[in-house]
Design a protein around this motif. Sequence first.
Motif, PDB file in Angstrom:
ATOM      1  N   ARG A  39      -6.250  -9.799 -35.136  1.00 41.05           N
ATOM      2  CA  ARG A  39      -7.689  -9.509 -35.041  1.00 41.05           C
ATOM      3  C   ARG A  39      -8.237  -9.937 -33.683  1.00 41.05           C
ATOM      4  O   ARG A  39      -9.059  -9.250 -33.087  1.00 41.05           O
ATOM      5  N   GLN A  40      -7.782 -11.099 -33.210  1.00 40.19           N
ATOM      6  CA  GLN A  40      -8.310 -11.583 -31.931  1.00 40.19           C
ATOM      7  C   GLN A  40      -8.015 -10.570 -30.816  1.00 40.19           C
ATOM      8  O   GLN A  40      -8.864 -10.294 -29.970  1.00 40.19           O
ATOM      9  N   ALA A  41      -6.795 -10.010 -30.859  1.00 37.24           N
ATOM     10  CA  ALA A  41      -6.420  -9.060 -29.809  1.00 37.24           C
ATOM     11  C   ALA A  41      -7.274  -7.793 -29.896  1.00 37.24           C
ATOM     12  O   ALA A  41      -7.726  -7.262 -28.874  1.00 37.24           O
ATOM     13  N   LEU A  42      -7.511  -7.326 -31.116  1.00 39.95           N
ATOM     14  CA  LEU A  42      -8.361  -6.129 -31.265  1.00 39.95           C
ATOM     15  C   LEU A  42      -9.777  -6.417 -30.782  1.00 39.95           C
ATOM     16  O   LEU A  42     -10.404  -5.590 -30.108  1.00 39.95           O
ATOM     17  N   ASP A  43     -10.274  -7.609 -31.135  1.00 38.68           N
ATOM     18  CA  ASP A  43     -11.653  -7.951 -30.770  1.00 38.68           C
ATOM     19  C   ASP A  43     -11.783  -8.325 -29.295  1.00 38.68           C
ATOM     20  O   ASP A  43     -12.891  -8.519 -28.806  1.00 38.68           O
ATOM     21  N   ILE A 246      -1.794  -5.132 -30.958  1.00 38.37           N
ATOM     22  CA  ILE A 246      -2.326  -4.167 -29.985  1.00 38.37           C
ATOM     23  C   ILE A 246      -2.007  -4.617 -28.562  1.00 38.37           C
ATOM     24  O   ILE A 246      -1.924  -3.794 -27.656  1.00 38.37           O
ATOM     25  N   ASP A 247      -1.756  -5.907 -28.382  1.00 42.69           N
ATOM     26  CA  ASP A 247      -1.364  -6.380 -27.048  1.00 42.69           C
ATOM     27  C   ASP A 247       0.069  -5.970 -26.694  1.00 42.69           C
ATOM     28  O   ASP A 247       0.445  -5.973 -25.521  1.00 42.69           O
ATOM     29  N   CYS A 248       0.885  -5.662 -27.695  1.00 44.13           N
ATOM     30  CA  CYS A 248       2.265  -5.218 -27.432  1.00 44.13           C
ATOM     31  C   CYS A 248       2.321  -3.719 -27.152  1.00 44.13           C
ATOM     32  O   CYS A 248       3.325  -3.212 -26.645  1.00 44.13           O
ATOM     33  N   LEU A 249       1.258  -3.022 -27.522  1.00 43.67           N
ATOM     34  CA  LEU A 249       1.298  -1.554 -27.509  1.00 43.67           C
ATOM     35  C   LEU A 249       1.511  -0.947 -26.114  1.00 43.67           C
ATOM     36  O   LEU A 249       2.378  -0.071 -25.966  1.00 43.67           O
ATOM     37  N   PRO A 250       0.753  -1.376 -25.091  1.00 44.36           N
ATOM     38  CA  PRO A 250       0.898  -0.688 -23.790  1.00 44.36           C
ATOM     39  C   PRO A 250       2.331  -0.714 -23.254  1.00 44.36           C
ATOM     40  O   PRO A 250       2.832   0.306 -22.780  1.00 44.36           O
ATOM     41  N   GLU A 251       3.017  -1.863 -23.340  1.00 41.50           N
ATOM     42  CA  GLU A 251       4.370  -1.893 -22.783  1.00 41.50           C
ATOM     43  C   GLU A 251       5.336  -1.031 -23.602  1.00 41.50           C
ATOM     44  O   GLU A 251       6.276  -0.443 -23.063  1.00 41.50           O
ATOM     45  N   ASP A 265       0.583  -1.303 -36.228  1.00 44.51           N
ATOM     46  CA  ASP A 265      -0.282  -1.865 -37.269  1.00 44.51           C
ATOM     47  C   ASP A 265      -0.518  -3.329 -36.965  1.00 44.51           C
ATOM     48  O   ASP A 265       0.032  -3.896 -36.023  1.00 44.51           O
ATOM     49  N   GLY A 266      -1.393  -3.940 -37.792  1.00 45.12           N
ATOM     50  CA  GLY A 266      -1.694  -5.352 -37.625  1.00 45.12           C
ATOM     51  C   GLY A 266      -3.168  -5.587 -37.389  1.00 45.12           C
ATOM     52  O   GLY A 266      -3.630  -5.541 -36.247  1.00 45.12           O
ATOM     53  N   GLY A 267      -3.912  -5.796 -38.458  1.00 44.92           N
ATOM     54  CA  GLY A 267      -5.325  -6.146 -38.349  1.00 44.92           C
ATOM     55  C   GLY A 267      -6.278  -4.972 -38.300  1.00 44.92           C
ATOM     56  O   GLY A 267      -7.485  -5.162 -38.160  1.00 44.92           O
ATOM     57  N   PHE A 268      -5.771  -3.746 -38.417  1.00 47.43           N
ATOM     58  CA  PHE A 268      -6.646  -2.569 -38.312  1.00 47.43           C
ATOM     59  C   PHE A 268      -7.421  -2.384 -39.615  1.00 47.43           C
ATOM     60  O   PHE A 268      -6.847  -2.168 -40.677  1.00 47.43           O
ATOM     61  N   MET A 269      -8.725  -2.507 -39.525  1.00 54.25           N
ATOM     62  CA  MET A 269      -9.585  -2.449 -40.708  1.00 54.25           C
ATOM     63  C   MET A 269     -10.696  -1.418 -40.564  1.00 54.25           C
ATOM     64  O   MET A 269     -11.320  -1.051 -41.560  1.00 54.25           O
ATOM     65  N   PRO A 339     -14.013 -12.074 -27.814  1.00 54.45           N
ATOM     66  CA  PRO A 339     -14.376 -11.769 -29.209  1.00 54.45           C
ATOM     67  C   PRO A 339     -15.676 -12.454 -29.604  1.00 54.45           C
ATOM     68  O   PRO A 339     -15.943 -13.563 -29.146  1.00 54.45           O
ATOM     69  N   VAL A 340     -16.432 -11.782 -30.469  1.00 53.03           N
ATOM     70  CA  VAL A 340     -17.688 -12.405 -30.902  1.00 53.03           C
ATOM     71  C   VAL A 340     -17.562 -13.066 -32.277  1.00 53.03           C
ATOM     72  O   VAL A 340     -18.350 -13.933 -32.614  1.00 53.03           O
ATOM     73  N   ASN A 341     -16.567 -12.646 -33.064  1.00 52.78           N
ATOM     74  CA  ASN A 341     -16.365 -13.264 -34.380  1.00 52.78           C
ATOM     75  C   ASN A 341     -15.116 -14.140 -34.340  1.00 52.78           C
ATOM     76  O   ASN A 341     -14.154 -13.799 -33.659  1.00 52.78           O
ATOM     77  N   ALA A 342     -15.112 -15.227 -35.101  1.00 55.94           N
ATOM     78  CA  ALA A 342     -13.872 -15.994 -35.248  1.00 55.94           C
ATOM     79  C   ALA A 342     -12.857 -15.084 -35.935  1.00 55.94           C
ATOM     80  O   ALA A 342     -13.160 -14.510 -36.985  1.00 55.94           O
ATOM     81  N   PRO A 343     -11.662 -14.893 -35.339  1.00 56.97           N
ATOM     82  CA  PRO A 343     -10.739 -13.913 -35.915  1.00 56.97           C
ATOM     83  C   PRO A 343     -10.174 -14.371 -37.248  1.00 56.97           C
ATOM     84  O   PRO A 343      -9.825 -15.534 -37.427  1.00 56.97           O
ATOM     85  N   GLY A 344     -10.104 -13.459 -38.183  1.00 54.24           N
ATOM     86  CA  GLY A 344      -9.539 -13.760 -39.493  1.00 54.24           C
ATOM     87  C   GLY A 344      -9.256 -12.455 -40.190  1.00 54.24           C
ATOM     88  O   GLY A 344      -9.689 -11.391 -39.722  1.00 54.24           O
ATOM     89  N   VAL A 345      -8.572 -12.535 -41.321  1.00 52.93           N
ATOM     90  CA  VAL A 345      -8.132 -11.321 -41.973  1.00 52.93           C
ATOM     91  C   VAL A 345      -9.317 -10.447 -42.402  1.00 52.93           C
ATOM     92  O   VAL A 345      -9.216  -9.230 -42.455  1.00 52.93           O
ATOM     93  N   LEU A 346     -10.468 -11.066 -42.652  1.00 54.60           N
ATOM     94  CA  LEU A 346     -11.639 -10.297 -43.083  1.00 54.60           C
ATOM     95  C   LEU A 346     -12.762 -10.299 -42.046  1.00 54.60           C
ATOM     96  O   LEU A 346     -13.889  -9.914 -42.365  1.00 54.60           O
ATOM     97  N   SER A 347     -12.465 -10.715 -40.819  1.00 51.41           N
ATOM     98  CA  SER A 347     -13.556 -10.867 -39.849  1.00 51.41           C
ATOM     99  C   SER A 347     -14.161  -9.542 -39.413  1.00 51.41           C
ATOM    100  O   SER A 347     -15.231  -9.525 -38.800  1.00 51.41           O
ATOM    101  N   ALA A 348     -13.509  -8.434 -39.761  1.00 47.72           N
ATOM    102  CA  ALA A 348     -14.112  -7.135 -39.440  1.00 47.72           C
ATOM    103  C   ALA A 348     -15.252  -6.801 -40.402  1.00 47.72           C
ATOM    104  O   ALA A 348     -15.917  -5.767 -40.240  1.00 47.72           O
ATOM    105  N   PHE A 349     -15.469  -7.663 -41.388  1.00 44.10           N
ATOM    106  CA  PHE A 349     -16.514  -7.395 -42.395  1.00 44.10           C
ATOM    107  C   PHE A 349     -17.502  -8.558 -42.459  1.00 44.10           C
ATOM    108  O   PHE A 349     -17.517  -9.319 -43.421  1.00 44.10           O
ATOM    109  N   PRO A 350     -18.336  -8.713 -41.436  1.00 45.20           N
ATOM    110  CA  PRO A 350     -19.226  -9.879 -41.380  1.00 45.20           C
ATOM    111  C   PRO A 350     -20.225  -9.924 -42.531  1.00 45.20           C
ATOM    112  O   PRO A 350     -20.710 -10.998 -42.871  1.00 45.20           O
ATOM    113  N   LEU A 351     -20.505  -8.780 -43.156  1.00 46.89           N
ATOM    114  CA  LEU A 351     -21.489  -8.791 -44.241  1.00 46.89           C
ATOM    115  C   LEU A 351     -20.935  -9.405 -45.527  1.00 46.89           C
ATOM    116  O   LEU A 351     -21.692  -9.696 -46.456  1.00 46.89           O
ATOM    117  N   LEU A 352     -19.618  -9.635 -45.580  1.00 44.76           N
ATOM    118  CA  LEU A 352     -19.035 -10.184 -46.810  1.00 44.76           C
ATOM    119  C   LEU A 352     -19.645 -11.531 -47.164  1.00 44.76           C
ATOM    120  O   LEU A 352     -19.810 -11.859 -48.326  1.00 44.76           O
TER     121      LEU A 352
END
Length: 356
Positions: A39-43, A246-251, A265-269, A339-352
């Motif tokens: 998540r941190q890498a995506l964010d 996602i950090d491994c993807l470009p290489e 894959d990995g953290g895509f929500m 990143p603006v949110n602390a990364p976590g498995v559900l951090s893509a859903f701040p309204l939770l």
Amino acid sequence: MAFQTLHEIVRRGRQNLSRNHWDYLIGGADSETSLRRNRQALDSLAYRPRILNDVSDVAVSTTLLGTPLRIPVVLAPIGSLQVFDAGGGAAAAEAARDFGVLQILSSVCLPDFEAVAAAVPGPRIYQLYLMGDQGWMDEVIARAMAAGYTGFCLTADTQVYSRRERDILKGFVPPSGSRAGASDFSYQARMTWDTVEHVKARFDIPLVVKGVATAADAQRCAGLGVDVVYVSNHGGRQLDHTRGCIDCLPEVVEAVDGRASVLVDGGFMRGADVVKALCLGADAVGVGRLEALALAAGGAPALVRALEILEHEIRTSVALLGAGGLDDLGPGLLAPAVPVNAPGVLSAFPLLGEDY
Ligand SMILES: Cc1cc2nc3c(=O)[nH]c(=O)nc-3n(C[C@H](O)[C@H](O)[C@H](O)COP(=O)(O)O)c2cc1C
């Protein structure tokens, strides 16, 4: 289904799961650093949108291994899917068919691969953990091909089973399920490039290698004729302290250089997460936990609904980036960010955490 947002689906899935099954799903290995890094890498990527392009007819469909995908998403292989919905792998298969994406069916999941193929015929990839010798593997591949599977996936990041402390501390052992007649996990540790060469030489079925994290291994896959190079750290469930996927993807994209398709894959929500990977050259993105949470929320119909919402989010992101379609996406639309949110498995859903 009445869900309007992914956050409602995630919340319902959580409500419907026991503590054991919830922890099994969301947990990672050891300190769960790999899991959070996904998540941190995506964010850590922000968009650099362009304006004043005609985006009135954004097209987001694609193909993978000749199979049309309504959105560039595949259902990642998930073991023990039957704990999230009684239909297990067959429920995911139904949703994949009804919406129009490809499913990768786990070999440690019920119903077994032949029953899923009989219940829901159609293109599908079978993911195998090696639990027997080469003769056993050959027989399973031949059976999968006879059952109509259109791709075969070897998961290479699971040489040994990791330590997932949420499960260990509660003594929870996933029920797993079909292992096509064998159960000796030590064969996974003995899997080598020879296995890949053997499958390519012997079988006329597209091969996916899952768990690639470096240019060197991607290069070797492409050189051996692997059809799909699948960047993954197993959702942070295997080696701890990896890079975010996602950090491994470009290489990997650079090393493959068009010789194979690239999945990640990995953290895509969210749709905006998916579009970041497409900008960096992925052909499609795998969703794991989102798939299982949607099944837990309401079986195949809820998974179809989750994919519809994901499609809406993908379309919206592509249009707001000023891109007319997937071909207009590229790395120039991204920039590093904090990143603006602390990364976590559900951090893509701040309204939770809020009263919605
Ligand atoms: C509960 C669970 C079970 C999984 N089982 C398998 C499996 O049987 N085979 C496999 O190759 N990967 C398995 N994975 C990894 C997923 O295929 C995928 O790599 C990962 O979930 C992607 O990350 P995400 O969950 O953040 O989307 C599993 C993941 C989860 C969460």
